[in-house]
Design an enzyme around this catalytic site. Structure first.
Site, PDB file in Angstrom:
ATOM      1  N   SER A 174     -13.302  41.276  54.841  1.00 41.41           N
ATOM      2  CA  SER A 174     -12.266  41.191  55.871  1.00 41.41           C
ATOM      3  C   SER A 174     -10.965  40.747  55.217  1.00 41.41           C
ATOM      4  CB  SER A 174     -12.701  40.248  56.995  1.00 41.41           C
ATOM      5  OG  SER A 174     -11.784  40.292  58.072  1.00 41.41           O
TER       6      SER A 174
ATOM      7  N   HIS B 130     -12.735  45.166  57.543  1.00 42.71           N
ATOM      8  CA  HIS B 130     -12.027  45.014  58.816  1.00 42.71           C
ATOM      9  C   HIS B 130     -10.567  45.424  58.656  1.00 42.71           C
ATOM     10  CE1 HIS B 130     -15.091  41.609  59.890  1.00 42.71           C
ATOM     11  NE2 HIS B 130     -15.603  42.814  60.058  1.00 42.71           N
TER      12      HIS B 130
ATOM     13  N   ASP C 225     -18.856  37.370  60.480  1.00 42.33           N
ATOM     14  CA  ASP C 225     -19.439  38.707  60.482  1.00 42.33           C
ATOM     15  C   ASP C 225     -20.146  38.980  59.156  1.00 42.33           C
ATOM     16  OD1 ASP C 225     -20.095  41.258  61.341  1.00 42.33           O
ATOM     17  OD2 ASP C 225     -18.188  42.130  60.663  1.00 42.33           O
TER      18      ASP C 225
END
Length: 330
Positions: free
Chosen positions: A148, A174, A269
């Protein structure tokens, strides 16, 4: 000097265009209203510098934009709303090749800022892992990577070490849906392997790295023997779509053939999915705190006991490949 303008505010674009257009020694190029338009314009015909308004510089996708600028040696001037917010932007930018000004600056101040950033020493290239020895990989091995915030530069570090015949690799990074194609092209430049956006039911073949596309689907291993990927509709998982957790959980049935890495990023995540992979026999790697821009996702996985080994970013590509090497007698 050819200069682009990127500002989500129409009036702001007009004001900047009028100012830049009247400067001696500067040619006004594309005036873009969003980061996607800016990215494609800069990629197709790189300017010497881009003026980016604060309303776009604060978006998460600007991280991908900065990496493209570094790769193409494009300089950037951030135009803050106020001097105070300019100080905050300067702290966030913190790199050669970027200067910060503000909307109240005079034409001469803006001109001097543009020429100053042009004269900056070239920004340091993102370090790449050294070439690895020729490897023979076990048939059927798969590599999964989740990242991310800070992940674009981290992925370049990792994938630059991947050879043209690397094990099939799936990546969830992401970012906004409109940026996944540009991200794939950016990573493809950095790696000997082929990097592309994933397509539904696409075969997983050696030498190919597939990036989760868009924001409408999760990228997963298709049910069966792990020879295809799938794009699955569904609600966000762990707050994201595509989700690292969705990818990792989908690979549990073939975990014995999986090597997975979780890189820099905010939140959790991928942590639960990596734990499930680890328990099912996968080789799991987490980026260490010292090399992670944001130690959120790797920390969550480490604290769950999901990480088999914790490594600096400069060693993760090599470690993933070594875990897939054919052993004598294998």
């Amino acid at each position: 000097m050819r200069v682009m303008i990127a500002d989500g505010n129409e009036e702001g674009r007009r004001q900047l265009a009028a100012t830049v257009g009247s400067m001696r020694g500067i040619s006004l190029g594309t005036c873009a209203s969003d980061l996607t338009e800016t990215y494609h314009a800069a990629e197709s015909r790189p300017p010497q510098a881009v003026l980016v308004a604060e309303n776009l510089a604060r978006l998460p996708e600007f991280e991908v934009m900065q990496t493209l600028f570094r790769a193409l040696n494009i300089r950037c001037v951030l135009v803050a709303d106020t001097p105070a917010s300019g100080d905050r932007l300067a702290t966030r930018a913190g790199t050669t090749g970027i200067r910060v000004t503000h909307l109240g600056a005079s034409q001469e101040e803006l001109r001097q800022c543009l020429f100053a950033v042009l004269l900056d020493r070239p920004a340091a290239a993102v370090p790449r892992e050294p070439p690895v020895e020729r490897m023979t990989f076990q048939p059927g091995r798969l590599i999964l990577i989740g990242a991310s915030t800070g992940g674009v530069d981290a992925l370049i570090r990792v994938l630059s070490a991947f050879p043209a015949d690397c094990p099939p690799t799936l990546v969830v990074q992401h970012t906004s849906g409109t940026f996944s194609a540009g991200l794939a092209r950016l990573l493809d430049r950095a790696s000997p392997a082929r990097v592309a956006e994933a397509e539904d039911r696409q075969p997983l073949v050696p030498g190919t790295v597939l990036i989760a596309p868009g924001k409408d689907h999760h990228l997963e291993i298709a049910r069966g023997n792990g020879t295809h990927c799938r794009l699955r509709e569904g609600p966000p998982m762990s707050g994201h779509r595509p989700s690292v957790d969705a990818l990792f959980h989908s690979a549990v049935p073939v975990a014995a053939r999986v090597s997975a890495a979780i890189l820099t990023g905010m939140g959790r995540d991928g942590a639960e999915g990596m734990l499930a992979l680890h328990r099912a026999g996968a080789h799991t790697i987490g980026q260490d705190q010292a090399s992670a821009l944001v130690y959120g996702m790797p920390r969550a996985a480490h604290e769950l006991g999901a990480v088999r080994e914790q490594l600096p970013i400069g060693r993760i590509g090599q470690a993933l490949l070594q875990s897939c090497v054919r052993r004598s007698g294998a």
